[in-house]
Enzyme design. Structure first.
Site, PDB file in Angstrom:
ATOM      1  CB  ALA A 170      -6.960  -6.249   0.434  1.00 33.12           C
ATOM      2  CD  GLU A 171      -3.443  -4.784   5.093  1.00 36.13           C
ATOM      3  OE1 GLU A 171      -4.623  -5.191   5.063  1.00 36.13           O
ATOM      4  OE2 GLU A 171      -3.152  -3.568   5.176  1.00 36.13           O
ATOM      5  CD  GLU A 231      -2.424  -1.571   2.553  1.00 35.31           C
ATOM      6  OE1 GLU A 231      -2.105  -0.896   3.543  1.00 35.31           O
ATOM      7  OE2 GLU A 231      -3.125  -2.610   2.627  1.00 35.31           O
ATOM      8  CD  GLN A 282       0.315   2.348   5.004  1.00 32.61           C
ATOM      9  OE1 GLN A 282      -0.805   2.519   5.480  1.00 32.61           O
ATOM     10  NE2 GLN A 282       0.618   2.738   3.779  1.00 32.61           N
ATOM     11  CG  PHE A 283       1.973   1.268  10.629  1.00 29.69           C
ATOM     12  CD1 PHE A 283       2.887   1.862  11.477  1.00 29.69           C
ATOM     13  CD2 PHE A 283       1.394   2.032   9.627  1.00 29.69           C
ATOM     14  CE1 PHE A 283       3.220   3.205  11.336  1.00 29.69           C
ATOM     15  CE2 PHE A 283       1.726   3.377   9.485  1.00 29.69           C
ATOM     16  CZ  PHE A 283       2.638   3.962  10.346  1.00 29.69           C
ATOM     17  CG  ASP A 284       3.659  -2.766  14.198  1.00 31.75           C
ATOM     18  OD1 ASP A 284       2.544  -2.296  14.476  1.00 31.75           O
ATOM     19  OD2 ASP A 284       4.726  -2.128  14.363  1.00 31.75           O
ATOM     20  CG  HIS A 335      -0.146   2.833  13.718  1.00 32.27           C
ATOM     21  ND1 HIS A 335      -1.478   2.671  13.987  1.00 32.27           N
ATOM     22  CD2 HIS A 335      -0.078   3.315  12.453  1.00 32.27           C
ATOM     23  CE1 HIS A 335      -2.193   3.059  12.939  1.00 32.27           C
ATOM     24  NE2 HIS A 335      -1.368   3.452  11.991  1.00 32.27           N
ATOM     25  CG  PHE A 356      -2.305  -2.120   9.698  1.00 32.63           C
ATOM     26  CD1 PHE A 356      -3.312  -2.156  10.658  1.00 32.63           C
ATOM     27  CD2 PHE A 356      -1.633  -0.922   9.490  1.00 32.63           C
ATOM     28  CE1 PHE A 356      -3.646  -1.026  11.385  1.00 32.63           C
ATOM     29  CE2 PHE A 356      -1.961   0.216  10.218  1.00 32.63           C
ATOM     30  CZ  PHE A 356      -2.967   0.163  11.169  1.00 32.63           C
ATOM     31  CE1 TYR A 394      -0.673 -10.497  14.353  1.00 34.12           C
ATOM     32  CE2 TYR A 394      -1.304  -8.243  14.844  1.00 34.12           C
ATOM     33  CZ  TYR A 394      -0.498  -9.344  15.066  1.00 34.12           C
ATOM     34  OH  TYR A 394       0.497  -9.272  16.012  1.00 34.12           O
ATOM     35  N   PRO A 395      -4.492  -9.290   8.854  1.00 33.21           N
ATOM     36  CG  PRO A 395      -5.670  -7.387   8.145  1.00 33.21           C
ATOM     37  CD  PRO A 395      -4.467  -7.815   8.959  1.00 33.21           C
TER      38      PRO A 395
HETATM   39  C1  LIG Z   1      -5.818  -3.230   7.765  1.00 31.53           C
HETATM   40  C2  LIG Z   1      -5.180  -1.898   7.618  1.00 31.53           C
HETATM   41  N1  LIG Z   1      -4.247  -1.717   6.656  1.00 31.53           N
HETATM   42  C3  LIG Z   1      -3.636  -0.526   6.497  1.00 31.53           C
HETATM   43  C4  LIG Z   1      -3.940   0.536   7.322  1.00 31.53           C
HETATM   44  C5  LIG Z   1      -3.224   1.883   7.154  1.00 31.53           C
HETATM   45  N2  LIG Z   1      -4.158   2.884   6.640  1.00 31.53           N
HETATM   46  C6  LIG Z   1      -4.795   3.744   7.470  1.00 31.53           C
HETATM   47  S1  LIG Z   1      -5.915   4.692   6.643  1.00 31.53           S
HETATM   48  C7  LIG Z   1      -5.528   3.980   5.165  1.00 31.53           C
HETATM   49  C8  LIG Z   1      -6.239   4.422   3.911  1.00 31.53           C
HETATM   50  C9  LIG Z   1      -7.735   4.291   4.061  1.00 31.53           C
HETATM   51  O1  LIG Z   1      -8.377   4.822   2.935  1.00 31.53           O
HETATM   52  P1  LIG Z   1      -9.956   4.920   2.888  1.00 31.53           P
HETATM   53  O2  LIG Z   1     -10.538   3.589   3.244  1.00 31.53           O
HETATM   54  O3  LIG Z   1     -10.336   5.475   1.571  1.00 31.53           O
HETATM   55  O4  LIG Z   1     -10.372   5.908   4.041  1.00 31.53           O
HETATM   56  P2  LIG Z   1      -9.927   7.434   4.183  1.00 31.53           P
HETATM   57  O5  LIG Z   1      -8.667   7.438   4.985  1.00 31.53           O
HETATM   58  O6  LIG Z   1      -9.729   7.990   2.803  1.00 31.53           O
HETATM   59  O7  LIG Z   1     -11.034   8.118   4.914  1.00 31.53           O
HETATM   60  C10 LIG Z   1      -4.530   3.012   5.321  1.00 31.53           C
HETATM   61  C11 LIG Z   1      -3.949   2.204   4.220  1.00 31.53           C
HETATM   62  C12 LIG Z   1      -4.924   0.311   8.324  1.00 31.53           C
HETATM   63  N3  LIG Z   1      -5.291   1.285   9.175  1.00 31.53           N
HETATM   64  N4  LIG Z   1      -5.522  -0.900   8.437  1.00 31.53           N
END
Ligand SMILES: Cc1ncc(C[n+]2csc(CCOP(=O)(O)OP(=O)(O)O)c2C)c(N)n1
Ligand SMILES: Cc1ncc(C[n+]2csc(CCOP(=O)(O)OP(=O)(O)O)c2C)c(N)n1
Ligand SMILES: [Mg+2]
Ligand SMILES: [Mg+2]
Lengths: 380, 325, 325, 380
Positions: B59-60, B29, B82-84, B129, B86, B88-89
């Site tokens: 999607a991990e 991501e 992206q972070f530890d 995180h 995340f 788990y999925p």
């Molecule tokens: C499972 C998971 N993977 C990665 C992240 C890191 N992350 C936080 S917000 C984000 C983007 C989310 O985008 P969107 O669903 O469009 O929501 P928005 O932030 O635009 O409101 C990511 C990749 C996370 N929080 N959870």
């Protein structure tokens, strides 16, 4: 908000050969018999071949079920009733195409040239289905529901990176087939596979055998609309085909594979069929489904309709059918003997198969266990 | 010779690996234009293109699952989580597929895949995180797990992990990304990937750390030296397989050992290391192997993370306790 | 008083819990008409209806994730994971949501949820059907992890787990489901849920097992007795929290301990137990705590599982080894 | 196979108030101002209320961004540009409805009556957003993308079991709203939520704020067709609404919530909007998106169009707008002082919050740490 009509049997199902053995036309799909190099083939010969494929596939299944009953296999995943779905698809594949099966694609494996004994090895427990996927472009059976659909999508992304889509070279353009079941359609992985495939326009055909049941759960528990329509939500085409009609499955799959090879991206094919047997040999379907349902589907048998067609059209005679039976008997015998002859694995082998590069720590564990086993020499 | 932070060293190592082998892919991501939230993949998409540096849907499981297919097609995917918290999925794909395919196929299928995970705490982040998931992966046969504690190791270890034919969980101490710079000699011959290293010699007690806690251990050794106590420090570097030979040698000399990690103490790496040291050095031990880890609570809100994480004082305290036995 | 198998006892315990509290729900794949592939929920849907015994779509994350919402609405969901190897798709929901919600909300949200997992090997199954995932859950703060080794415990522990206000991973040794019958006295006062139990008294060495290995340990004690060696056996019953008081008392008497489990040895429960025993009983130990577990390879094809699993001989061997120190 | 048209901006978007402040009609949806008990309300008053809600929400956001810049918060998730989507939805909720937010629903939280300081506490790191969800039927922020959509679906299944759908009692029939983003739509959990909700016909509204970006990834990476169409694949209705039009969002959400409360099952609402700010205060959007895009969306500002409308219609005058500004200033001041005054948590508290029933082993760990801390008394 207008509710969506939850009708499960919808008219749009592609059928080219009725249960009564009548050929029927379809506006979008027609069955064409082609040779390996794409030339025109003798239709009768080809359809006789499918008949033979399905009979042999069914024999692999019934024989294996019997072997399980006799304690030669730990368990068996029966495909009874799904022969047309698997042969129709398997015979539409080109050598360079790649297949990611579940644990029930014995008919597809047969089409790919994998020795059924390799599959029996898995269910006998002498290995976990350790065939080399590259040998037949047929991946190893995957038991965790849906996981392989992501593998297929990734593999298709690799095909794209190898520049093997849309070149127009029929021997090189490659498509990938991800098999999965109606129940699997509920797994996050399968839906993520749809998303990745659509996002990258990967050359993958999602081939769903909707056999109406996920162990004891009917399709209605997984989806309230026909499964092939799932693809609409992800932006790629979906089509439902009569999964018990080998000609229709072949026609639709051929089109789907070509669509993918040409670089148009993913396609969802729902083969509408029925699991005539138990989920596996350890399952007892009488606990959850009506025998009427079974009777209803018996009338749609994928092999019977082809036999009727071949007979009526004078494309095959008694001798032919008997010859196929004999071939099936021989295959059965080979499987019986071959299965019993499968060697048990070497206990120490498990330590050697974990890593490409063995670790000192595991090698030490191996040695310790070897010494331990040796200490019983003579004792036992 | 160039001075680099760990972040820059990892970026340079990735670039080198991609230059050396066209089959190496980077996916995850925001790894493309953005260069990852930590900029570890900075500039790679610009230079290697979108086919090799792949921004993935969010999607991990999809990232790791498609990486499996790419590996089967002959590629060497480097997945960034992206972070530890995340990872788990993707856990199912990692433990049931990535870890098992080689075994399942008797080696017919190899998984030359690297899963990079920025891990650990100390950056004042929100929930999920600051996790330390290493023990769960080290408990899973079929995976290899390594972690770097400094820029030089970062530069070499990422390249060695990518070159390895087995799946490697590559843990990056995110707190160290920009902490210190070090001279990285691209011409040097690197130490082997699956080897631990004695980073400070000492005589009275053996401190065992990895990733983010190596720095803490060295500070402790320094402080202890001030009090006239001689502390040896080992940087494990590899968590699966474990390379405890140097640790055993050390403990046989010192008679005392303390393991330090950020992960929860209960069933953390410290448990396994303590059990093995005790088995191997039973008669040399003057005291039980002690463990200083994160507490057995979820990672706390950032205002409390300094209390949660093993710091100089808590490790020194453990060192002292190991002397009262 | 009725003689029951573990399977029947669990079924009876679930029924009792559903009768006692209308908020108790059972959900999972095939738990309805089929009664689950092991028939543990047999007859429950017929008697409590489809609203309380819920056949779910085929998605484990969905099962556990919706159970979180049901718990927030005041229900007490009991989720069935069909086989150990299929809990991983739900791993994220379990470790990042189920385990953390109470902590995240300072207790405003409680997770009175039970996740039932038939676990362990020995039934001649195919891949993913013989895993032992306990260490991964025990390493996760916020979860409680228990396992029953016999019908009587099965009957009571499932009811106690459902009554508990914290999330409980309930591990059922599937190999024992139909192994032996035992008298279950529905009128008895059960032992507390989070307590271990000495199941055989002995003087020379302490054998520690749980779930499927308790039976093995008892056989070993029997065999050892034949050789004139007195073995004490402890059934842990609870893996998180651990209740090691009885173990420490025992080891202080015996001076020797061997931990036995099916899970991979590396970072298995044995590592934590060995580390704690060594800390608490350092001066009583005549030998290091030894561990007999599954090997550090993926679970093998069924034809090799007897070699993989700790059996009478391997445990006896470890007992003997503990005496050569 | 007919390819699916990958057009992202499609005509079907519901809009009732144009960016220029013109009311426009829509065949299916109309804005109606109702009082809490469902009676007719003064439209001007209600729309003025929305204006005020949006201005205060924006102030919560800008103030918090400033607090982060001043080091008072570790990070802040900006909602700038999404005020109409959140207020339009938040004001359509009834007290008994229940909300499952992501980490960006500050405007919805405001509508539910949650003190913004509780949210600041999370981003300051004094807690993790520990409010009691039952106090305002507003669940705790969820950071793991998509996880909350399953919680919402399960909660809605609970509502069904409590018999609170389709009774016709407007004060009891309950719907649940699951918030998620465009990026989240790719997560397995979100798609599993669609499946469970459809399978059980649960009263849940999937409210997707498509703000065009998932950190640095544009919506095209997640889906090649308009997101609201995802619902078609799962058999329930989906609708796209202008997420910068508070009247349209209110009208569409009101209909969706009622549809769910009446027992018709799930609905997918895609609020088409734009993330005007950075993903979070630590993000740098200049690395991945064009300033033109920002300029284009500035013209669609959700607050400006309402102000124009109110002014043109003579529904609000200078005094009113100034009064709202003053209120916003007061709110800002309260947040600044309140945030700085948020007490740091007690170190030992973390041991007390893990379990409902404390364990002996954790209590012991607590005591040991307490003694350790005490050993520094005076020393530090
Ligand atoms: C499972 C998971 N993977 C990665 C992240 C890191 N992350 C936080 S917000 C984000 C983007 C989310 O985008 P969107 O669903 O469009 O929501 P928005 O932030 O635009 O409101 C990511 C990749 C996370 N929080 N959870
Ligand atoms: C992740 C996961 N969960 C549960 C199972 C147990 N299981 C094996 S097959 C099956 C049903 C699959 O149904 P379907 O997808 O329709 O395929 P079919 O068996 O009908 O061919 C289940 C639940 C599994 N193998 N993997
Ligand atoms: Mg099925
Ligand atoms: Mg977004």
């Amino acid at each position: 908000m207008t509710p969506v009509d939850p009708a499960h049997n919808d008219a749009s199902m592609v059928q080219l050969l009725t249960p009564e053995g009548e050929r029927v036309a379809h506006p979008d799909y027609a069955f064409t018999a082609t040779t390996a190099d794409g030339g025109v083939a003798d239709e009768g010969e080809v359809i006789r071949g499918y008949y033979r494929d399905m009979v042999l596939t069914r024999r692999i299944d019934t024989e294996s079920t019997a072997l399980q009953r006799h304690g030669e296999l730990g368990i068996w995943t029966q495909l009874l009733g799904q022969e047309a779905a698997q042969i129709g698809c398997g015979r539409a594949l080109r050598p360079q195409d790649y297949v990611f099966p579940t644990y029930r694609e014995h008919g597809v494996a047969y089409c790919r040239g994998l020795d059924p004994l390799r599959i029996l090895g898995l269910f006998r427990g002498v290995d976990q289905g350790a065939w080399d996927p590259a040998a037949h472009n047929f991946a190893n059976y995957t038991i965790v529901i849906g996981a392989q659909t992501l593998h297929a999508t990734g593999y298709a992304m690799g095909v794209q990176r190898d520049g093997l889509v849309g070149t127009g070279d029929r021997d090189r353009d490659t498509s990938v087939v991800a098999f999965f079941g109606d129940g699997a359609s509920s797994q996050g992985d399968v839906n993520e596979a749809f998303i990745f495939a659509a996002s990258y326009n990967a050359p993958v055909v999602f081939f769903c055998q909707n056999n109406q049941w996920a162990i004891s759960e009917p399709i209605e528990r997984q989806s309230r609309i026909p499964l092939y329509q799932r693809a609409r939500g992800f932006g790629f085409p979906g089509v439902r085909v009569d999964g018990n009609d080998v000609l229709a499955v072949h026609a639709v799959t051929t089109a789907a594979l070509q669509y993918a090879r040409d670089g148009n991206g993913p396609v969802f094919v729902e083969a509408y069929t029925y699991r005539m047997g138990a989920h596996t040999t350890t399952d007892d379907p009488t606990r959850y489904r009506m025998s009427e349902e079974l009777e209803y589907w018996k009338l749609k048998d994928p092999i019977a309709r082809v036999k009727v067609y071949l007979t009526r059209q004078g494309l095959a005679d008694r001798e032919y059918f008997e010859a196929v039976e004999r071939e099936a008997d021989e295959l059965g015998a080979r499987l019986r003997d071959g299965c019993r002859a499968l060697p048990d694995p070497e206990p120490l082998s498990i330590f050697d198969q974990v890593y490409a590069e063995q670790t000192a720590e595991l090698a030490e564990q191996r040695d310790t266990f070897a010494a331990y086993l040796a200490s019983f020499e003579g004792v036992r | 010779m160039t001075k680099m932070t760990l972040a820059k060293a990892l970026n340079a190592g990735l670039r080198k690996a991609m230059e050396n082998d066209p089959k190496v892919l980077v996916m995850g991501e925001d790894v493309g234009k953005l260069g990852g939230v930590f900029r570890i993949t900075d500039g790679l998409q610009k230079d290697f293109g979108e086919d090799r540096v792949i921004d993935s849907p969010l999607a991990e499981s999809g990232i790791v699952g498609t990486a499996v297919g790419l590996a089967m097609r002959g590629y060497r995917p480097v997945c960034e989580i992206q972070f530890d918290g995340f990872v788990y999925p993707a856990y199912d794909q990692i433990v049931s597929q990535v870890a098992k395919l080689h075994f399942r196929t008797h080696g017919a299928v190899r998984m030359p895949m690297v899963i990079r995970i920025p891990y650990g705490g100390g950056i004042g982040a929100v929930e999920h995180h600051s996790e330390s998931p290493e023990a769960q992966f080290a408990h899973t046969p079929g995976l290899k797990v390594v972690t770097c504690s400094n820029p030089v190791d970062g530069y070499w270890m990422i390249q060695q992990a990518i070159a390895a034919d087995d799946p490697v969980i590559f843990l990056e101490p995110k707190r160290q990304y920009h902490a210190d710079k070090a001279e990285v000699d691209e011409a040097a011959v690197p130490a082997p990937l699956f080897a631990s290293r004695v980073v400070r010699l000492g005589a009275e007690v053996t401190l065992i750390g990895y990733g983010p806690t190596v720095k803490t251990c060295l500070k402790v050794a320094e402080a202890a030296a001030g009090e006239g106590r001689s502390v040896e420090v080992v940087d494990l570097r590899t968590l699966s397989p474990l390379d405890l030979g140097p640790v055993y040698d050390s403990v046989r000399r010192t008679g005392r050992a303390v393991v330090v990690h950020e992960a929860h103490t209960n069933l953390g790496m410290g448990a396994e290391i303590a059990a093995r040291i005790t088995e191997q050095c039973f008669y040399s031990l003057e005291a039980p192997v002690l463990r200083v880890g994160g507490f057995d609570t979820p990672y706390p809100p950032s205002r409390l993370e300094e209390e949660f994480l093993p710091d100089l004082d808590r490790v020194l305290d453990a060192v002292d306790r190991s002397f009262v036995f």
